[in-house]
Design a protein around this motif. Structure first.
Motif, short mmCIF file in Angstrom:
data_model
loop_
_atom_site.label_atom_id
_atom_site.label_comp_id
_atom_site.label_asym_id
_atom_site.label_seq_id
_atom_site.Cartn_x
_atom_site.Cartn_y
_atom_site.Cartn_z
N ALA A 124 0.87 -1.18 0.00
CA ALA A 124 0.00 0.00 0.00
C ALA A 124 0.90 1.22 0.00
N GLY A 125 0.55 2.20 -0.82
CA GLY A 125 1.36 3.41 -0.83
C GLY A 125 1.12 4.31 -2.03
N LEU A 126 1.04 3.72 -3.22
CA LEU A 126 0.89 4.53 -4.43
C LEU A 126 -0.42 5.31 -4.43
N THR A 180 6.81 0.57 -1.65
CA THR A 180 6.15 1.20 -2.79
C THR A 180 7.16 1.44 -3.91
N THR A 181 6.79 1.05 -5.11
CA THR A 181 7.68 1.16 -6.27
C THR A 181 7.79 2.62 -6.74
N PRO A 182 8.78 2.93 -7.58
CA PRO A 182 9.09 4.33 -7.88
C PRO A 182 7.98 5.11 -8.58
N VAL A 183 7.85 6.37 -8.17
CA VAL A 183 7.01 7.33 -8.88
C VAL A 183 7.94 8.12 -9.81
N ASN A 199 7.85 5.03 2.18
CA ASN A 199 8.63 3.82 2.43
C ASN A 199 9.41 3.92 3.74
N ALA A 200 9.85 5.11 4.10
CA ALA A 200 10.54 5.27 5.38
C ALA A 200 9.60 4.94 6.54
#
Length: 261
Positions: A124-126, A180-183, A199-200
């Motif tokens: 979860a994050g994007l 979370t993968t890169p934006v 992510n931190a």
């Protein structure tokens, strides 16, 4: 270089790519592909996985441990190849929806965790860092806007992730959280690099709750030019295959016998 094979855009230099992947994935994936070799493993994944339904119900083999995948569209895209990679090793299920942000994921757990699982892998994050017109009212189908507020601010994300991790561990499952993968630059409705803030928080909460971390962001960075769509947080077929391999490797990193009720 990319080319088409069995409906997938793939990296042409199998040996170079696979050597990099084996170093990242470790011995568990080497054992998995020992009989077929590099090209054989890729052919397994190229079997038109993109035409299969990630939400399809599976029939559990009672002799195998059970894995549940929870997450957004990134996880939806790697579900089928993970299922192929872990065939004969795990019953691989996923929740029946895109879980979007951490608040919606948390709210859905009582509905989704209705069976026994040995391993749960989630992300979860994007969607949390996505800019939306009104975070209190926005719906999944509603478009987001440039310059809006983040759907879930970092402080709320921390609280949600803490509660998600605690809830998932209640059933005794081994829990793995993916970063979370890169934006990328110019991605719509998001700020490039903002995933690092989230992510931190994820790493801090995972450490505090004894949850394993699958660092998908770090893993995929060297492959972004071939794996991620331009100006988009989503991945092409190659990228989803690579992420699937890393998810499978994380699951296989520790022996997980099936629990007996």
């Amino acid at each position: 270089m990319l080319f088409q094979i069995a409906g997938w855009r793939v990296i042409a230099d199998f040996e170079s790519l696979c050597e990099s992947l084996w170093r990242a994935w470790g011995s568990s994936m080497k054992r998995l592909s020992a009989r077929a070799g590099h090209a054989g493993l890729w052919r397994l994944l190229f079997a038109r996985s993109h035409q299969e339904d990630p939400f399809a119900a599976i029939v559990r083999d009672p002799s195998l441990p059970n894995l549940l995948l929870i997450g957004d569209s990134i996880s939806m895209a790697y579900t089928v190849p993970v299922r192929k990679l872990l065939s004969g090793r795990f019953n691989v299920e996923r929740i029946p929806v895109n879980s979007t942000n951490s608040a919606r994921l948390l709210a859905g757990l009582d509905e989704w965790i209705n069976r026994e699982y040995d391993v749960i892998h989630f992300n979860a994050g994007l969607h949390d860092l996505k800019r939306v017109p009104n975070p209190a009212e926005v719906m999944l189908e509603q478009d987001s806007i440039e310059g809006g507020e983040r759907w879930i601010e970092p402080a709320a994300y921390r609280e949600n992730m803490r509660n998600i991790m605690r809830r998932l561990k209640m059933g005794g499952a081994r829990v793995i959280v993916a970063t979370t993968t890169p934006v990328p630059p110019e991605a719509r409705h998001r700020m490039a690099g903002e995933e690092q803030t989230y992510n931190a928080i994820l790493r801090s909460e995972a450490k505090g709750n004894s949850v394993e971390i699958n660092d998908l962001r770090r893993f995929i960075l060297p492959f972004l030019s071939a794996a991620q769509r331009p100006r988009d947080v989503h991945f092409n077929e190659t990228g989803s295959l690579l992420l699937a391999g890393q998810v499978a490797a994380a699951v296989l990193a520790r022996a997980t016998p099936a629990r007996r009720s």
